[in-house]
Design a protein around this motif. Structure first.
Motif, PDB file in Angstrom:
ATOM      1  N   PRO A  59      -5.664  -0.058   0.278  1.00 37.60           N
ATOM      2  CA  PRO A  59      -5.819   1.093   1.173  1.00 37.60           C
ATOM      3  C   PRO A  59      -4.761   1.090   2.278  1.00 37.60           C
ATOM      4  CG  PRO A  59      -7.449  -0.578   1.688  1.00 37.60           C
ATOM      5  CD  PRO A  59      -6.745  -1.049   0.452  1.00 37.60           C
ATOM      6  N   ASN A  60      -4.381   2.297   2.755  1.00 34.72           N
ATOM      7  CA  ASN A  60      -3.430   2.324   3.868  1.00 34.72           C
ATOM      8  C   ASN A  60      -4.134   2.514   5.204  1.00 34.72           C
ATOM      9  OD1 ASN A  60      -3.448   5.299   4.416  1.00 34.72           O
ATOM     10  ND2 ASN A  60      -2.438   5.461   2.438  1.00 34.72           N
ATOM     11  N   ASP A 116      -5.415   7.727  -0.274  1.00 37.67           N
ATOM     12  CA  ASP A 116      -6.262   6.593   0.069  1.00 37.67           C
ATOM     13  C   ASP A 116      -7.687   6.775  -0.423  1.00 37.67           C
ATOM     14  OD1 ASP A 116      -6.699   4.562   2.996  1.00 37.67           O
ATOM     15  OD2 ASP A 116      -5.367   4.259   1.307  1.00 37.67           O
TER      16      ASP A 116
END
Lengths: 231, 219
Positions: free
Chosen positions: A82-83, A75
């Motif tokens: 993005p996670n 990330d």
């Protein structure tokens, strides 16, 4: 500078697959190297001397291990999709649930399905409680979310860290249950969780980064048989 | 703007100590609430319904649980003062890896040294010392795990320093002999005000362990 990304993984490992999903969501090109668990390769021992496990990511020659550490590394290193969300409080919540899955859900599920008979009942109770807590956290969201674009729908309900971390629950548990002949997770008991499983598995980036079901099932069936034979 | 920060904690908890150190490093004013783990407060049960454990940080009414998560949260919210995590993603990953290692390996084996005997204790001791030696390897010749500056891994590990006398006495070995670098590092960290005021004295932890053993009926 040409970037070199290599992933040491195992075809059937949910931890390894988590990293692949994260890399694919970001569109990172990488070389995949299948590790042979029985004869841990010299390379693996070199790059992860502490735990001697996959997955290990090698980024321009530098190794990083531990799947949750890797999800955050991916990330922070590559932009887009993005996670984890930007807000510190929401990030803390995501980290909390990812840790809950790894430290509580997975061990309890594993013991309930594969443990010694004397431990199974207690583990089953614990696993059921843990899954109920996860369901409560989901509430009416389609995904645990917090990510920014990997789910295909965009917005707040895109694949996030917790969705990726829970891949074992979404896919492996069903297969293991079939191999072992037990049932912990089913649609009647956990309707909310099942909706999440359906949603998650409908995302192509998830679906395309899971081991083939028949191969995985065959593996677990042979494990069950080996365990019976050794008793 | 007034930030309201409350910490639910227990004085002897190494996980709680991590948070105290982090808050002190950043100069954050907070209200400390000592919990009785035998009789958990309604506030604790409300703020951490999943684990019902300390530490819990309550920031403007919102709870954050799990000590390493809390430390990262504090670093991210109060980012301008004394950052714990470096800025380079590889170094951050490296720091997270080692903090995770400490969580997975040190606490449980250390506790077994206190609370078991015979073969179980010997096995725990072996495990524990192996892990500490790995940590020493990671520390190397640096003053701190964070390099020149006290950082995330230092915050994660240093609370266990207050247990060193208890570990070596219950386990019948010498920390100084087995892990001299860690002992020196611990003393160096204690020179920092944030650490000195957050860590109980080693003798106090030892007394606590003795009381725990008595309560649990262990010789």
């Amino acid at each position: 500078m040409a970037e070199e990304v290599k992933l040491f993984g195992l075809w059937g490992s949910p931890f390894s697959r988590r990293v692949e999903i994260a890399l694919k969501i970001k569109g990172v090109k990488y070389e995949y190297i299948e590790d042979d668990l029985q004869n841990k390769s010299a390379l693996l021992l070199k790059y992860n001397p502490v735990h001697k496990k996959v997955p290990v990511l090698l980024h321009n020659g530098k190794p990083i291990a531990e799947s949750l550490v890797l999800l955050e590394y991916i990330d922070e290193t590559w932009e887009g999709n993005p996670n984890l969300p930007p807000d510190p409080y929401e990030r803390a919540q995501a980290r909390f649930w990812a840790k809950f899955i790894d430290e509580k859900c997975l061990p309890a599920l594993w013991k309930a399905l594969f443990g010694e008979e004397s431990e199974q009942e207690k583990a089953m109770e614990e696993a059921l409680q843990n899954l109920k807590m996860l369901e409560k956290e989901l509430k009416d969201k389609r995904l645990f979310g917090g990510g920014g674009g990997g789910g295909g729908g965009g917005g707040e309900e895109s694949i996030g860290l917790v969705d990726i971390a829970a891949n074992f629950i979404a896919y492996w548990v069903g297969i293991i249950q079939e191999a072992v002949g037990a049932e912990i997770l089913n649609r009647e008991r956990f309707p909310v969780l099942y909706k999440w499983i359906d949603e998650l598995l409908s995302c192509s980036v998830i679906r395309e980064n899971l081991p083939p079901r028949d191969k995985m099932l065959a593996y677990f069936i042979s494990r069950v048989q080996a365990a019976k034979a050794s008793k | 703007m007034g930030d309201k920060v409350v910490l639910l904690d227990v004085w002897a908890s190494p996980f709680g100590m991590r948070v105290r150190i982090a808050l002190a490093e950043k100069g954050i004013k907070y209200e400390y609430k000592e919990e009785d783990l035998g009789k958990k407060s309604p506030l604790l049960l409300e703020m951490n319904p999943v684990h019902k454990k300390i530490p819990v940080l309550i920031h403007n009414g919102k709870p954050i649980c799990e000590s390493l998560s809390i430390v990262q949260y504090i670093d991210e919210v109060w980012r301008d003062k004394s950052p714990f995590l470096p800025s380079d993603p590889y170094q951050i990953a490296h720091a997270r890896f080692w903090a995770d290692f400490v969580d997975k390996k040190i606490y449980d084996s250390g506790r077994k040294i206190w609370l078991t005997k015979g073969q179980e204790q010997e096995a725990a001791k072996k495990d524990f010392l192996e892990c500490l030696k790995l940590l020493e390897g990671e520390l190397g010749d640096k003053p701190y795990f964070g390099g020149d500056c006290f950082g995330y891994v230092d915050v994660a590990v240093v609370p266990f320093y207050s247990g060193f006398y208890a570990y070596e006495t219950c386990g019948n070995f010498s920390m100084e002999k087995e892990c001299p670098k860690l002992v020196a590092w611990g003393k160096r960290c204690l020179q920092k005000e944030s650490v000195a005021k957050s860590l109980p004295d080693q003798q106090k932890i030892y007394d606590f362990v003795l009381q725990l053993k008595k309560r649990l009926g262990i010789e």
